[in-house]
Design a protein around this motif. Sequence first.
Motif, PDB file in Angstrom:
ATOM      1  N   ASN A 733      18.886  48.211  48.282  1.00 42.50           N
ATOM      2  CA  ASN A 733      18.997  46.909  47.616  1.00 42.50           C
ATOM      3  C   ASN A 733      18.309  46.910  46.250  1.00 42.50           C
ATOM      4  O   ASN A 733      17.603  45.975  45.876  1.00 42.50           O
ATOM      5  CB  ASN A 733      18.400  45.788  48.490  1.00 42.50           C
ATOM      6  CG  ASN A 733      18.937  44.419  48.106  1.00 42.50           C
ATOM      7  OD1 ASN A 733      20.135  44.233  47.958  1.00 42.50           O
ATOM      8  ND2 ASN A 733      18.045  43.460  47.930  1.00 42.50           N
ATOM      9  N   ILE A 734      18.535  47.982  45.486  1.00 43.75           N
ATOM     10  CA  ILE A 734      17.956  48.105  44.143  1.00 43.75           C
ATOM     11  C   ILE A 734      19.050  47.954  43.091  1.00 43.75           C
ATOM     12  O   ILE A 734      18.973  47.110  42.206  1.00 43.75           O
ATOM     13  CB  ILE A 734      17.229  49.460  43.979  1.00 43.75           C
ATOM     14  CG1 ILE A 734      16.023  49.515  44.918  1.00 43.75           C
ATOM     15  CG2 ILE A 734      16.793  49.658  42.532  1.00 43.75           C
ATOM     16  CD1 ILE A 734      15.332  50.855  44.954  1.00 43.75           C
ATOM     17  N   ASP A 735      20.082  48.780  43.200  1.00 42.63           N
ATOM     18  CA  ASP A 735      21.202  48.751  42.260  1.00 42.63           C
ATOM     19  C   ASP A 735      22.456  48.211  42.950  1.00 42.63           C
ATOM     20  O   ASP A 735      22.653  48.419  44.146  1.00 42.63           O
ATOM     21  CB  ASP A 735      21.521  50.160  41.737  1.00 42.63           C
ATOM     22  CG  ASP A 735      20.495  50.635  40.725  1.00 42.63           C
ATOM     23  OD1 ASP A 735      19.609  49.846  40.383  1.00 42.63           O
ATOM     24  OD2 ASP A 735      20.589  51.795  40.305  1.00 42.63           O
ATOM     25  N   ALA A 736      23.292  47.550  42.172  1.00 44.56           N
ATOM     26  CA  ALA A 736      24.604  47.132  42.670  1.00 44.56           C
ATOM     27  C   ALA A 736      25.646  47.478  41.623  1.00 44.56           C
ATOM     28  O   ALA A 736      25.404  47.352  40.421  1.00 44.56           O
ATOM     29  CB  ALA A 736      24.627  45.638  42.969  1.00 44.56           C
ATOM     30  N   GLU A 737      26.801  47.920  42.117  1.00 41.56           N
ATOM     31  CA  GLU A 737      27.915  48.220  41.213  1.00 41.56           C
ATOM     32  C   GLU A 737      28.897  47.056  41.274  1.00 41.56           C
ATOM     33  O   GLU A 737      29.338  46.664  42.348  1.00 41.56           O
ATOM     34  CB  GLU A 737      28.600  49.518  41.631  1.00 41.56           C
ATOM     35  CG  GLU A 737      29.713  49.930  40.675  1.00 41.56           C
ATOM     36  CD  GLU A 737      30.308  51.275  41.047  1.00 41.56           C
ATOM     37  OE1 GLU A 737      31.455  51.538  40.607  1.00 41.56           O
ATOM     38  OE2 GLU A 737      29.651  52.046  41.755  1.00 41.56           O
ATOM     39  N   PHE A 738      29.232  46.502  40.109  1.00 40.04           N
ATOM     40  CA  PHE A 738      30.090  45.326  40.087  1.00 40.04           C
ATOM     41  C   PHE A 738      31.472  45.669  39.538  1.00 40.04           C
ATOM     42  O   PHE A 738      31.682  46.673  38.848  1.00 40.04           O
ATOM     43  CB  PHE A 738      29.457  44.205  39.240  1.00 40.04           C
ATOM     44  CG  PHE A 738      29.724  44.334  37.758  1.00 40.04           C
ATOM     45  CD1 PHE A 738      30.808  43.688  37.172  1.00 40.04           C
ATOM     46  CD2 PHE A 738      28.907  45.118  36.953  1.00 40.04           C
ATOM     47  CE1 PHE A 738      31.057  43.814  35.814  1.00 40.04           C
ATOM     48  CE2 PHE A 738      29.149  45.250  35.604  1.00 40.04           C
ATOM     49  CZ  PHE A 738      30.235  44.591  35.019  1.00 40.04           C
ATOM     50  N   SER A 739      32.424  44.798  39.842  1.00 31.47           N
ATOM     51  CA  SER A 739      33.768  44.874  39.261  1.00 31.47           C
ATOM     52  C   SER A 739      34.282  43.449  39.140  1.00 31.47           C
ATOM     53  O   SER A 739      33.788  42.530  39.791  1.00 31.47           O
ATOM     54  CB  SER A 739      34.699  45.709  40.153  1.00 31.47           C
ATOM     55  OG  SER A 739      34.831  45.108  41.427  1.00 31.47           O
ATOM     56  N   ILE A 740      35.299  43.274  38.300  1.00 32.63           N
ATOM     57  CA  ILE A 740      35.868  41.944  38.114  1.00 32.63           C
ATOM     58  C   ILE A 740      37.342  42.091  37.759  1.00 32.63           C
ATOM     59  O   ILE A 740      37.739  43.033  37.058  1.00 32.63           O
ATOM     60  CB  ILE A 740      35.100  41.156  37.022  1.00 32.63           C
ATOM     61  CG1 ILE A 740      35.576  39.705  36.968  1.00 32.63           C
ATOM     62  CG2 ILE A 740      35.202  41.825  35.670  1.00 32.63           C
ATOM     63  CD1 ILE A 740      34.658  38.803  36.170  1.00 32.63           C
ATOM     64  N   LEU A 741      38.160  41.184  38.276  1.00 33.16           N
ATOM     65  CA  LEU A 741      39.589  41.201  38.002  1.00 33.16           C
ATOM     66  C   LEU A 741      40.087  39.759  37.955  1.00 33.16           C
ATOM     67  O   LEU A 741      39.806  38.967  38.854  1.00 33.16           O
ATOM     68  CB  LEU A 741      40.338  41.980  39.094  1.00 33.16           C
ATOM     69  CG  LEU A 741      41.829  42.255  38.881  1.00 33.16           C
ATOM     70  CD1 LEU A 741      42.051  43.136  37.653  1.00 33.16           C
ATOM     71  CD2 LEU A 741      42.419  42.943  40.118  1.00 33.16           C
ATOM     72  N   VAL A 742      40.794  39.435  36.873  1.00 31.35           N
ATOM     73  CA  VAL A 742      41.320  38.079  36.665  1.00 31.35           C
ATOM     74  C   VAL A 742      42.837  38.169  36.566  1.00 31.35           C
ATOM     75  O   VAL A 742      43.380  39.150  36.034  1.00 31.35           O
ATOM     76  CB  VAL A 742      40.715  37.462  35.383  1.00 31.35           C
ATOM     77  CG1 VAL A 742      41.390  36.138  35.048  1.00 31.35           C
ATOM     78  CG2 VAL A 742      39.219  37.273  35.546  1.00 31.35           C
ATOM     79  N   ARG A 743      43.523  37.168  37.088  1.00 34.58           N
ATOM     80  CA  ARG A 743      44.981  37.152  37.000  1.00 34.58           C
ATOM     81  C   ARG A 743      45.407  37.262  35.539  1.00 34.58           C
ATOM     82  O   ARG A 743      44.887  36.551  34.677  1.00 34.58           O
ATOM     83  CB  ARG A 743      45.546  35.875  37.634  1.00 34.58           C
ATOM     84  CG  ARG A 743      46.892  36.088  38.285  1.00 34.58           C
ATOM     85  CD  ARG A 743      47.325  34.887  39.089  1.00 34.58           C
ATOM     86  NE  ARG A 743      47.884  33.827  38.254  1.00 34.58           N
ATOM     87  CZ  ARG A 743      48.340  32.680  38.711  1.00 34.58           C
ATOM     88  NH1 ARG A 743      48.250  32.426  40.009  1.00 34.58           N
ATOM     89  NH2 ARG A 743      48.853  31.765  37.905  1.00 34.58           N
ATOM     90  N   SER A 744      46.357  38.124  35.276  1.00 37.59           N
ATOM     91  CA  SER A 744      46.687  38.498  33.893  1.00 37.59           C
ATOM     92  C   SER A 744      47.171  37.329  33.046  1.00 37.59           C
ATOM     93  O   SER A 744      46.985  37.324  31.830  1.00 37.59           O
ATOM     94  CB  SER A 744      47.738  39.617  33.897  1.00 37.59           C
ATOM     95  OG  SER A 744      47.236  40.764  34.562  1.00 37.59           O
ATOM     96  N   ASP A 745      47.789  36.309  33.663  1.00 37.94           N
ATOM     97  CA  ASP A 745      48.298  35.182  32.876  1.00 37.94           C
ATOM     98  C   ASP A 745      47.277  34.060  32.708  1.00 37.94           C
ATOM     99  O   ASP A 745      47.589  33.010  32.158  1.00 37.94           O
ATOM    100  CB  ASP A 745      49.564  34.627  33.527  1.00 37.94           C
ATOM    101  CG  ASP A 745      49.315  34.111  34.942  1.00 37.94           C
ATOM    102  OD1 ASP A 745      48.383  34.633  35.595  1.00 37.94           O
ATOM    103  OD2 ASP A 745      50.032  33.206  35.385  1.00 37.94           O
ATOM    104  N   LEU A 746      46.037  34.291  33.182  1.00 41.65           N
ATOM    105  CA  LEU A 746      45.006  33.236  33.109  1.00 41.65           C
ATOM    106  C   LEU A 746      43.717  33.756  32.477  1.00 41.65           C
ATOM    107  O   LEU A 746      42.622  33.445  32.923  1.00 41.65           O
ATOM    108  CB  LEU A 746      44.711  32.702  34.528  1.00 41.65           C
ATOM    109  CG  LEU A 746      45.880  32.048  35.268  1.00 41.65           C
ATOM    110  CD1 LEU A 746      45.466  31.689  36.684  1.00 41.65           C
ATOM    111  CD2 LEU A 746      46.360  30.804  34.526  1.00 41.65           C
TER     112      LEU A 746
END
Length: 816
Positions: A733-746
């Motif tokens: 519980n030291i490092d976290a790997e993040f990602s993000i994805l948004v609908r392409s038309d918004l």
Amino acid sequence: MSQAGLEALLKPTSIAVIGASQKVGRAGHLIMKNLLAGGFSGAILPVNPRYSAVCGVMAYANIDTLPLIPDLAILCTHAQRLAQIIDELGKKGCRSCIILSASKEHFTALLTQASRWNMRLLGPNSLGLIAPYQGLNASFSPVPVARGNVAFIAQSTAVANTILDWAQQRNVGFSWFIALGEGVDIDSDDLLDFLARDTKTHAILIALEHLHDARRFVSASRSASRNKPIVMFKSGRSRAARRLVGNEETFDGTWDAAIQRAGMLRVYDSHELFSAVESLSHMRHFNGESLFIVSNGVAPAALALDVLEERQGKLLTLSAETLQRLQACLPENIPITNPLDLKDDATTQLYLDVIAILLDSAETEAIMVIHAPSAVSSATDCAEKLSALYNQHPRAKYKTLLTNWCGEFSSQGARTIFSQAKIPTWRTPEGTVTAFMHRVAYYRNQKQLRETPARLAIQPLGRMEVRKYLQQQLNGNKTLLQGNELISLLHDYGFPHADNSRKDRFEPNSQRVRIVVQHDPLFGPIILLGEQGEMWHEDRQAVTALFPLNMALANHLVTQGILQNKIFRRWEVRPEHLYQLCQTLVQLSDLIIDCPEINHCQIELYVDKQHPLSLIDAQLTLKSFEGDSEDRLAIRPYPQKFEQWVELNDGRRALFRPILPEDEPQLLAFIGKVTKEDLYYRYFSEINEFTHDDLATMTQIDYDREMAFVAVIQEKGIDTIIGVTRAISDSDNIDAEFSILVRSDLKRLGLGKKLLEKMITYTRDHGLQQLNGITMPNNTGMIALAKKLGFSCKNNVEDGIVSLRLPLDPHRNSHC
């Protein structure tokens, strides 16, 4: 789950033996002999002021005089000196210890000293550890261990020694062999996290008598079992046995529920334990549940068939093409059935011809070959040629082959041939089928782990009001709720219609179902499902599940109850009754999670062939509760507290909430509206299709280990996912790997920024120290967003990526 110090313990480059001895029979002498005999390539440092050398290795008078800092120390000294020795090792910089022997009164002092120096302890009362790929035998055991692909974790020294002795005789190897002992520091959950990533380990076997932290264990098991088969051997099924091992209050059905929920497989006796080691070591492939049995006698095939039916296994039905090929090669007096009896005069060549056809066939999943002692077919010759056929066949990697060479003396050589060829083999037909059904049960548990649950048609109303009401009752010293008062409360949660008129009626075509919620000291609240009767013995009359439940898990519990004859024994129940019962179980799960003041609950339901399920009686017992309500559960439930309404740039409101297993269809629809370019930026490769397993992994998360927030809006009256952010933390519980994805038309609604801000807040509040991510250099939108939110950005030209990093200390900030 902390992995700190485990590398030093499990992959040491130097080992100090404190209390090394020249006296034969002493622990310090046996440890030195085993370390030297194992072929460990690192430095071995005996410590004892009485000797200038131990077993031919230069010794040191004390810890201070060691020429280097040992990664691992093995403590072979008197228990009274252990705490002082750990303090000295800590000052020296040692990071891990194995404690061979200590009594309970010393445990607290040992753990306190180890914590002071951030040192990890294996034991006390541990047999030690063996790592064959490193030539490391840091244990009491004199038995050499071959290399294999199964890791073994045990608490009991007796069980560990028995398995080692058996494995040596059968030429079965291990990737790791680790004896936990009392497990005051390093426990099974720590090792599961380590072994889940270990490339030499293909399967894990655990033998436990007791558990310190059920939540950590279930969490680690659920995570590891998604990647590797885990088999658990748990003693203490009867109350007397549970008393002996110190787990009297946790009855066996609760262990079954936890093991199934984690996607593991349980074996129930030492014979099954040995069988599990055999199958995990050598069974190369498993996909499906159908078995085809070939034998040279009816009797052993019948024994196999009995066990298959008892364990609810399936026989394979052959295609017309395969039947035609078998007909052409078999004598006229042999009918083609499953099991296929080749008769007692079957030759080795006939065996080979039949097995070759079955290996060729597309429909064959698993083949069991039974060979009884025969004057016509030599056991050794048949085993040798069958092994060659299987290992050379182009479809062998897609087929499971199980062998049962019956007898003892005449089949010893054959079983050795199979073991050397890495083909699983057993002495009896029953043992062979049992091993096969172990894999089937594991396969079924894994399918259950990835089932997509349906959403509840009725959502509970007034959740907070219900808890306030219960707290008011407690404040008025009222601890028992029943009758109309309770019926009204349950109605708010969507429970079935109440019908008190049926309470005292006993109609011949009706059944009564009892649901009980009670507190288990190890696993927290558990739910029991059985039939109403005068006597109630949860061990024998009910099936058990852990909280929380969804519709898929509730359906599995009801199915178990029916198969085990715990409910609906007198007539076949209608599908709508099953659905109503599952719905009631889920609503009860929501109630118990929302209201930790409920200490005990009992509900009785009435069902007949003509009417819907109805509630005829209920009773709640209340008890004051303080603290985090989620902490009492073995599995962290859906964290509703993180739900948040957010206004987007176009004025629409979106619900930001944690992802749910039920979100799989909506997530697939969301991905369908993301362009290939955006998907490539997210996954760094072209993905043409997301499978059910892919989506299940994304939606069925362990909230203790990772978090995914989805943004949901209403489109045409339907909940629609328009964005997802995810963070997976390391075991410490030291490092976290993040990602993000948004609908392409918004993309111009501020959605990505708001989602990432929510994840930053969550990870910071969760105690993480750093948030990391990667993107591609031409993903300028992501890089600009990261800069805006304070991430440092490093362009790694050789790897073709940009590394993003954000320290989560609230007093620090970093900019690109």
